[in-house]
Write a protein that holds these residues in place. Sequence first.
Motif, short mmCIF file in Angstrom:
data_model
loop_
_atom_site.label_atom_id
_atom_site.label_comp_id
_atom_site.label_asym_id
_atom_site.label_seq_id
_atom_site.Cartn_x
_atom_site.Cartn_y
_atom_site.Cartn_z
N PHE A 1 0.84 -1.19 0.00
CA PHE A 1 0.00 0.00 0.00
C PHE A 1 0.88 1.25 0.00
O PHE A 1 1.94 1.27 0.62
CB PHE A 1 -0.88 0.06 1.26
CG PHE A 1 -1.83 -1.08 1.42
CD1 PHE A 1 -3.11 -1.04 0.88
CD2 PHE A 1 -1.45 -2.21 2.15
CE1 PHE A 1 -3.99 -2.09 1.05
CE2 PHE A 1 -2.33 -3.27 2.33
CZ PHE A 1 -3.61 -3.21 1.78
N CYS A 2 0.41 2.29 -0.67
CA CYS A 2 1.04 3.61 -0.56
C CYS A 2 -0.04 4.67 -0.51
O CYS A 2 -0.86 4.79 -1.44
CB CYS A 2 1.97 3.88 -1.74
SG CYS A 2 2.81 5.48 -1.61
N GLU A 3 -0.06 5.43 0.59
CA GLU A 3 -0.96 6.57 0.70
C GLU A 3 -0.31 7.81 0.09
O GLU A 3 0.88 8.04 0.28
CB GLU A 3 -1.29 6.87 2.17
CG GLU A 3 -2.36 5.98 2.75
CD GLU A 3 -2.95 6.57 4.02
OE1 GLU A 3 -4.16 6.48 4.21
OE2 GLU A 3 -2.19 7.11 4.84
N PHE A 4 -1.11 8.58 -0.65
CA PHE A 4 -0.62 9.77 -1.35
C PHE A 4 -1.44 11.00 -1.04
O PHE A 4 -2.64 10.91 -0.76
CB PHE A 4 -0.74 9.55 -2.87
CG PHE A 4 0.47 8.97 -3.54
CD1 PHE A 4 1.48 9.78 -4.02
CD2 PHE A 4 0.58 7.60 -3.72
CE1 PHE A 4 2.58 9.24 -4.67
CE2 PHE A 4 1.68 7.05 -4.37
CZ PHE A 4 2.68 7.88 -4.84
N GLN A 5 -0.80 12.16 -1.12
CA GLN A 5 -1.47 13.42 -1.44
C GLN A 5 -1.27 13.59 -2.94
O GLN A 5 -0.18 13.95 -3.38
CB GLN A 5 -0.82 14.59 -0.69
CG GLN A 5 -1.31 14.81 0.70
CD GLN A 5 -0.62 16.00 1.31
OE1 GLN A 5 0.59 15.97 1.57
NE2 GLN A 5 -1.36 17.07 1.56
N PHE A 6 -2.30 13.32 -3.72
CA PHE A 6 -2.11 13.23 -5.15
C PHE A 6 -1.80 14.56 -5.82
O PHE A 6 -1.02 14.61 -6.76
CB PHE A 6 -3.36 12.60 -5.80
CG PHE A 6 -3.22 11.10 -5.98
CD1 PHE A 6 -2.54 10.33 -5.05
CD2 PHE A 6 -3.75 10.46 -7.08
CE1 PHE A 6 -2.40 8.97 -5.20
CE2 PHE A 6 -3.62 9.10 -7.25
CZ PHE A 6 -2.95 8.35 -6.31
N ASN A 7 -2.39 15.64 -5.35
CA ASN A 7 -2.18 16.94 -6.01
C ASN A 7 -0.71 17.36 -5.99
O ASN A 7 -0.23 18.03 -6.89
CB ASN A 7 -3.02 18.04 -5.35
CG ASN A 7 -4.49 17.89 -5.68
OD1 ASN A 7 -4.85 17.19 -6.63
ND2 ASN A 7 -5.35 18.52 -4.89
N ASP A 8 0.00 16.93 -4.93
CA ASP A 8 1.41 17.29 -4.78
C ASP A 8 2.36 16.14 -5.11
O ASP A 8 3.56 16.25 -4.86
CB ASP A 8 1.68 17.77 -3.34
CG ASP A 8 0.85 18.98 -2.97
OD1 ASP A 8 0.64 19.83 -3.85
OD2 ASP A 8 0.41 19.05 -1.81
N ASN A 9 1.81 15.03 -5.66
CA ASN A 9 2.65 13.83 -5.92
C ASN A 9 3.45 13.48 -4.68
O ASN A 9 4.65 13.19 -4.74
CB ASN A 9 3.59 14.06 -7.10
CG ASN A 9 2.84 14.31 -8.39
OD1 ASN A 9 1.76 13.77 -8.59
ND2 ASN A 9 3.42 15.13 -9.26
N ASN A 10 2.75 13.48 -3.54
CA ASN A 10 3.42 13.38 -2.25
C ASN A 10 3.09 12.04 -1.58
O ASN A 10 2.02 11.89 -0.98
CB ASN A 10 2.97 14.54 -1.36
CG ASN A 10 3.72 14.61 -0.06
OD1 ASN A 10 4.73 13.94 0.13
ND2 ASN A 10 3.21 15.41 0.87
N PRO A 11 3.98 11.04 -1.65
CA PRO A 11 3.74 9.79 -0.93
C PRO A 11 3.94 9.99 0.56
O PRO A 11 4.93 10.57 0.99
CB PRO A 11 4.80 8.84 -1.51
CG PRO A 11 5.88 9.72 -2.02
CD PRO A 11 5.25 11.02 -2.41
#
Length: 278
Positions: free
Chosen positions: A31-41
Amino acid sequence: MSLETNHNSFGQLSDLADGLVIELSDNLIKFCEFQFNDNNPLYICQYPIENTLQHSLSEYLIIAVKHFHFSKKTYKHVYINYFTPQFTLCPSAFYNMENNRALLEFNCGAIGSNLILTDDINTDIKLIYAVDEQLKSTLDQLFPNHLLKHTLNVVSKLMLSSEELMKEQIILSIHSNYIEVVVKQEQKLVLANQYSIKTQEDVLYYVLFILEQYHLNPLIVNIKIIGNIDSSSPLINSLKKYIKNINLGMGHKAINWVNLKGMPQHFNYTLLNRLFCE
């Protein structure tokens, strides 16, 4: 000598996460959680499956999602990477959806009641693969907005489109019990395949066989290694004895690495770079 892969977790769970990438295979769920808008894993974790007879992959996925508390959150984006050996490639010019089952069974044997899905590697090549019906139903229930791709499709798309891989002829994705290999020549895909392995000697055998088959000079060819394998591992050292240009993969330049301190960029490569395959 058996192959050891690193199962460490990186980063921390966060309420800022709006996206989730999941990678599924018979013996491991990532699993990898992201902040997608910032391409931030934000957080990477793994759930090893040690007894495949006790539960189905679908049941293990439910257990793992609850274990890491992902079921308590709502994600805007959910991407799934799915490994299965039941796949085949088909030139787009000859593709006919009505023939998918017959083509897949001709190459892989009987697939029973499994669903059949198709990914576009590029405009010229399609990847056809089988998905367990129960697993797909579970994914639909857990994450109704998910986007599913075969892991080999992800590796192939990255190999063909990623700026970080432009100069490579081969990408080798290493897992504990299989490898995925993509070969390109003059920016065109010539091989995308997976091989079961038990030891590092198996990996070396397949790589050297591919070099011979495609007339690639081990003194000149560029091979990129991805997967959770340490740079000083016996396998990497063994490959370097035979092949001059062995390098570790670097993730997409747009990824924000600040939360994943201590993790090399070739680790969890398809998990982290999946968002650049859409």
